[in-house]
Design a protein around this motif. Sequence first.
Motif, PDB file in Angstrom:
ATOM      1  N   MET A   1       0.820  -1.200   0.000  1.00  0.00           N
ATOM      2  CA  MET A   1       0.000   0.000   0.000  1.00  0.00           C
ATOM      3  C   MET A   1       0.862   1.261   0.000  1.00  0.00           C
ATOM      4  O   MET A   1       0.607   2.214  -0.745  1.00  0.00           O
ATOM      5  N   VAL A   2       1.896   1.273   0.831  1.00  0.00           N
ATOM      6  CA  VAL A   2       2.791   2.436   0.896  1.00  0.00           C
ATOM      7  C   VAL A   2       3.574   2.579  -0.404  1.00  0.00           C
ATOM      8  O   VAL A   2       3.745   3.691  -0.930  1.00  0.00           O
ATOM      9  N   TYR A   3       4.050   1.468  -0.937  1.00  0.00           N
ATOM     10  CA  TYR A   3       4.772   1.489  -2.209  1.00  0.00           C
ATOM     11  C   TYR A   3       3.885   2.056  -3.306  1.00  0.00           C
ATOM     12  O   TYR A   3       4.321   2.892  -4.120  1.00  0.00           O
ATOM     13  N   ALA A   4       2.629   1.649  -3.326  1.00  0.00           N
ATOM     14  CA  ALA A   4       1.690   2.163  -4.320  1.00  0.00           C
ATOM     15  C   ALA A   4       1.502   3.663  -4.171  1.00  0.00           C
ATOM     16  O   ALA A   4       1.451   4.407  -5.163  1.00  0.00           O
TER      17      ALA A   4
ATOM     18  N   LEU B   1      16.053   3.803 -11.676  1.00  0.00           N
ATOM     19  CA  LEU B   1      16.741   3.506 -10.416  1.00  0.00           C
ATOM     20  C   LEU B   1      16.131   2.283  -9.747  1.00  0.00           C
ATOM     21  O   LEU B   1      16.844   1.486  -9.135  1.00  0.00           O
ATOM     22  N   LEU B   2      14.804   2.128  -9.868  1.00  0.00           N
ATOM     23  CA  LEU B   2      14.145   0.948  -9.336  1.00  0.00           C
ATOM     24  C   LEU B   2      14.689  -0.302 -10.009  1.00  0.00           C
ATOM     25  O   LEU B   2      14.931  -1.331  -9.361  1.00  0.00           O
TER      26      LEU B   2
ATOM     27  N   LEU C   1      14.840  -1.680   5.061  1.00  0.00           N
ATOM     28  CA  LEU C   1      15.886  -0.676   4.856  1.00  0.00           C
ATOM     29  C   LEU C   1      15.588   0.179   3.629  1.00  0.00           C
ATOM     30  O   LEU C   1      15.820   1.391   3.623  1.00  0.00           O
ATOM     31  N   GLY C   2      15.052  -0.441   2.578  1.00  0.00           N
ATOM     32  CA  GLY C   2      14.657   0.318   1.390  1.00  0.00           C
ATOM     33  C   GLY C   2      13.557   1.309   1.698  1.00  0.00           C
ATOM     34  O   GLY C   2      13.552   2.445   1.189  1.00  0.00           O
TER      35      GLY C   2
ATOM     36  N   ILE D   1      13.824   7.630  -4.436  1.00  0.00           N
ATOM     37  CA  ILE D   1      12.618   6.912  -4.010  1.00  0.00           C
ATOM     38  C   ILE D   1      12.472   5.625  -4.828  1.00  0.00           C
ATOM     39  O   ILE D   1      12.131   4.568  -4.303  1.00  0.00           O
ATOM     40  N   GLY D   2      12.746   5.719  -6.136  1.00  0.00           N
ATOM     41  CA  GLY D   2      12.715   4.528  -6.982  1.00  0.00           C
ATOM     42  C   GLY D   2      13.697   3.477  -6.511  1.00  0.00           C
ATOM     43  O   GLY D   2      13.387   2.278  -6.478  1.00  0.00           O
ATOM     44  N   PHE D   3      14.887   3.933  -6.094  1.00  0.00           N
ATOM     45  CA  PHE D   3      15.899   3.003  -5.580  1.00  0.00           C
ATOM     46  C   PHE D   3      15.407   2.320  -4.309  1.00  0.00           C
ATOM     47  O   PHE D   3      15.495   1.097  -4.170  1.00  0.00           O
ATOM     48  N   GLY D   4      14.846   3.101  -3.391  1.00  0.00           N
ATOM     49  CA  GLY D   4      14.391   2.534  -2.124  1.00  0.00           C
ATOM     50  C   GLY D   4      13.230   1.572  -2.280  1.00  0.00           C
ATOM     51  O   GLY D   4      13.200   0.495  -1.661  1.00  0.00           O
ATOM     52  N   THR D   5      12.260   1.939  -3.108  1.00  0.00           N
ATOM     53  CA  THR D   5      11.089   1.069  -3.288  1.00  0.00           C
ATOM     54  C   THR D   5      11.404  -0.142  -4.161  1.00  0.00           C
ATOM     55  O   THR D   5      10.631  -1.101  -4.196  1.00  0.00           O
TER      56      THR D   5
END
Length: 388
Positions: free
Chosen positions: A15-18, A52-53, A75-76, A103-107
């Motif tokens: 949900m948060v990723y979305a 980046l994702l 961690l992401g 943000i793309g890298f983290g998610t």
Amino acid sequence: MKINKIDSASAITFMVYAATAVLTPICLLKMSDELSFTLSGGGAIEAGRTFLLLITLFISGKAASKLGKGRTIALGLIVTSASLIFAGFSQTYWGVMSLIFIIGFGTGFAEALINPLVHDNHPKDSSKYLNIINAFFSLGVVAAVLISGLLLTIGVSWRILFIGLGIITLIPALMLLTTYKKDLKESGQETSLHHWVNCLRRPAFWLLAAAIFFGAACEAAFIFWSASYIQLHFKALPSAAGIGTALFAGAMFTGRLITAKITRGHHYDRLLMLVASLCGIGVSFAAYTADSLYLFYFLLFAAGIVVAPYWPTIQAISTKYVDGDPTLLFILLSCAGIPGIGGASLLMGVIGDNYGLQSSFLLIPVFFILLSIVLFILRWFSSQAGNS
């Protein structure tokens, strides 16, 4: 159905990723007015985020083998949280763009590892659970676009939305850090270059990769550009744009729950996706020609139903068509799907700048046609399931 703590943490993470994925599209016009960038610039932000994702996908398996999937995803999410908060304070287009890239890298860790984590948690019935957990991605889209659209309409700055979401993102991070199952046997612990090459040399893998690429393009085209299209083409408020995207995502949520209910095996699931893609051709072309907002709303809902099965179902059936470690297969297929998201978003933005955003919606039926062709060809590999 046995939903446990890992499933709950995975669902909330989705949900948060979305929400991080759709916050920029909802805020795009407000951001472009304040930071002075074009539709192409907006598409470039999404393309950069997905690039980046994509990079994260390649390193996520190694990180997970050292830390475990749950901790790696957490961690992401912490990186994502910090980037969202800093983006809310950034004063330039390039600053916001760079932070959205991060943000793309983290998610990316969530994108790469949540589905393998769910599969490891339910190895005997993964298709059912994958569709249910992935449905919460759609639910996150619904919540994000409705709340964001309403807040933007009443005058709340897009910066507050970024900062608020950054704080909320810490919740699933903490859940995953404290959720651990001692007897969970995680896949992907011993994959090597040999395993990667073994997957890549299978013809069925490339068909599955093409299917998830075009399926992701269909989904991203509606999710990323519908809000802007509603505001520009129908001269509607941000709240109306939020309703449109929410209808699409709500239909995806419903469609994935239905798919989880009726899934019966890879032969049946492939046929289900083929029928959905054929319906998608007509629905997406009708959306291009729609001349009223309410008709467009209806078609967005129909489009959400037909695109719902693609991502989780293609990953779920992949282990039946290609021998290989499930984590590795899921990551490789995500590597194929993410460029579909970024490429569709960028290409539609470029076409929108040059020929109008409505013209760019003609690409979506093309994506559905190509997806239908790939799924039809995949039927020839059915008799070789697990050996192709």
